[in-house]
Design an enzyme around this catalytic site. Structure first.
Site, short mmCIF file in Angstrom:
data_model
loop_
_atom_site.label_atom_id
_atom_site.label_comp_id
_atom_site.label_asym_id
_atom_site.label_seq_id
_atom_site.Cartn_x
_atom_site.Cartn_y
_atom_site.Cartn_z
N VAL A 108 68.69 -19.44 6.35
CA VAL A 108 68.29 -18.24 5.30
C VAL A 108 69.14 -17.45 4.64
O VAL A 108 70.31 -17.60 4.47
CB VAL A 108 67.82 -16.56 6.51
CG1 VAL A 108 67.44 -16.23 5.73
CG2 VAL A 108 66.68 -17.19 7.16
N GLY A 118 70.59 -20.24 -0.51
CA GLY A 118 70.17 -21.37 -1.53
C GLY A 118 68.71 -22.14 -1.82
O GLY A 118 68.40 -22.49 -2.68
N ASP A 133 61.98 -20.50 -8.14
CA ASP A 133 61.20 -20.58 -6.45
C ASP A 133 60.26 -21.05 -5.78
O ASP A 133 60.24 -21.90 -5.56
CB ASP A 133 62.96 -19.92 -5.55
CG ASP A 133 64.34 -19.94 -5.79
OD1 ASP A 133 64.59 -20.80 -6.60
OD2 ASP A 133 64.58 -19.52 -4.74
C1 MEV Z 1 68.11 -18.53 -7.39
O1 MEV Z 1 67.10 -20.14 -6.71
C2 MEV Z 1 68.68 -19.19 -8.90
C3 MEV Z 1 68.39 -18.16 -9.75
O2 MEV Z 1 68.44 -18.41 -10.73
C4 MEV Z 1 67.54 -16.45 -9.38
C5 MEV Z 1 66.48 -16.97 -10.18
O3 MEV Z 1 65.98 -18.02 -10.63
O4 MEV Z 1 65.24 -16.17 -9.60
C6 MEV Z 1 69.94 -18.22 -9.15
#
Ligand code: MEV
Length: 311
Positions: free
Chosen positions: A100, A103, A150
């Protein structure tokens, strides 16, 4: 009766954060980690839905959770999209091997798995496009102002070139390459890093827009290199992207230490992946060097590593 669905984790190969501001990004699924949702019929009144998510210590009835609780919201959204007022009583069991706030897309993967398992349970399986748009709604609760990358890479489980608000483009990988993922072990919710970048962008828009533009150039070059099978060009591009992320203020001592350790042990390039601050970093390696680089990561303090092939 019982239905199950799984969804993979993900890495952002290039372009995180800038993608929130309309620049392109490249993301890849990571199938070594998975979120799985299992829906089991229960003998109870319709609408009585129990969530069991032992990994995050959650055992609750959906109706007892606030409506904007991410899991409750995602479950309500499925039934509302299907026009089902009184869903059959069931237990939604959620398990995930995706750490969690690291990333790797754990929130989006849980949403996608739950949406698919629940819609199959009521025998109304949703299209990928519908799954993706419901998962995006849930992402808004997890992330505040997500780009949608994501949920998209996780729903379609394939390498993608992504621009916010546009249909994604699948990326053809001409020559497979190997990535070693290293976890700092420091939880870092994406919502917080995205909000922090927003504050900084508001305070110094010109500087941040320039960084985002430079990242966009890197992403376009990376995409061409992947298409052309020119893997050796990707390493320096990763380093360049990492330098820009550091300028943006989303790296950290730990992420810098891990990226440096991979370069010293023979990686072709490395960068943080996802929101940054903590969470995971990625390194591009020749296949034969993957184990050595993974070991160097552990020696430099990584809590765990994953070796994955992008194809
Ligand atoms: C998260 O995996 C990627 C970011 O660019 C956030 C997003 O795109 O929503 C940090």
């Amino acid at each position: 009766m019982m239905t199950t669905a799984s969804a993979p984790g993900k890495i952002i190969l290039f372009g995180e954060h800038a993608v929130v501001y309309g620049r392109p990004a490249l993301a890849m699924p990571v199938t070594q980690v998975q979120a799985t949702a299992t829906v089991i019929k229960r003998v109870a009144l319709p609408g009585d839905i129990q969530i069991e998510a032992p990994d995050v210590g959650l055992s609750a009835n959906v109706n007892a959770l606030p409506r904007d609780h991410p899991l409750a919201a995602v479950i309500h959204s499925v039934f509302s999209a299907l026009g089902i007022d009184r869903p059959p009583a069931c237990t939604v069991h959620i398990e995930s091997t995706i750490p969690v706030a690291s990333g790797l897309g754990s929130g989006a993967a849980v949403s996608v798995a739950v949406i698919r398992a629940l819609s199959s349970f009521v025998e109304r399986p949703l299209s990928d496009q519908q799954v993706n748009s419901l998962a995006f709604e849930a992402e808004r609760l997890y992330h505040g102002a997500p780009s949608g990358i994501d949920n998209t890479v996780i729903t379609y489980a394939r390498p993608i070139f992504f621009i916010k608000g546009q249909p994604f483009e699948p990326v053809r990988v001409a020559w497979p390459f190997t990535i070693v993922i290293g976890d700092t072990g420091i939880p870092s919710p994406t919502k917080e890093t995205v909000a922090e970048v927003r504050r900084k962008w508001q305070a110094d828009t010109e500087r941040y827009e320039k960084i985002f533009d430079q990242i966009a150039v890197v992403v376009h070059e990376a995409r061409q290199s992947i298409k052309a099978g020119n893997v050796s060009a990707l390493g320096p591009l990763m380093d360049e992207n990492q330098a820009l992320l550091r300028d943006m203020g989303v790296s950290s001592v730990e992420l810098d230490r891990l990226t440096e350790a991979t370069r010293k042990s023979g990686a072709m390039g490395a960068k943080l992946s996802g929101g940054g601050r903590g969470g995971n970093m990625i390194a591009l390696v020749e296949k034969e060097k993957a184990a050595v680089v993974a070991e160097a990561l552990i020696n430099a303090g990584a809590k765990r590593t994953i070796i994955t092939q992008i194809r």
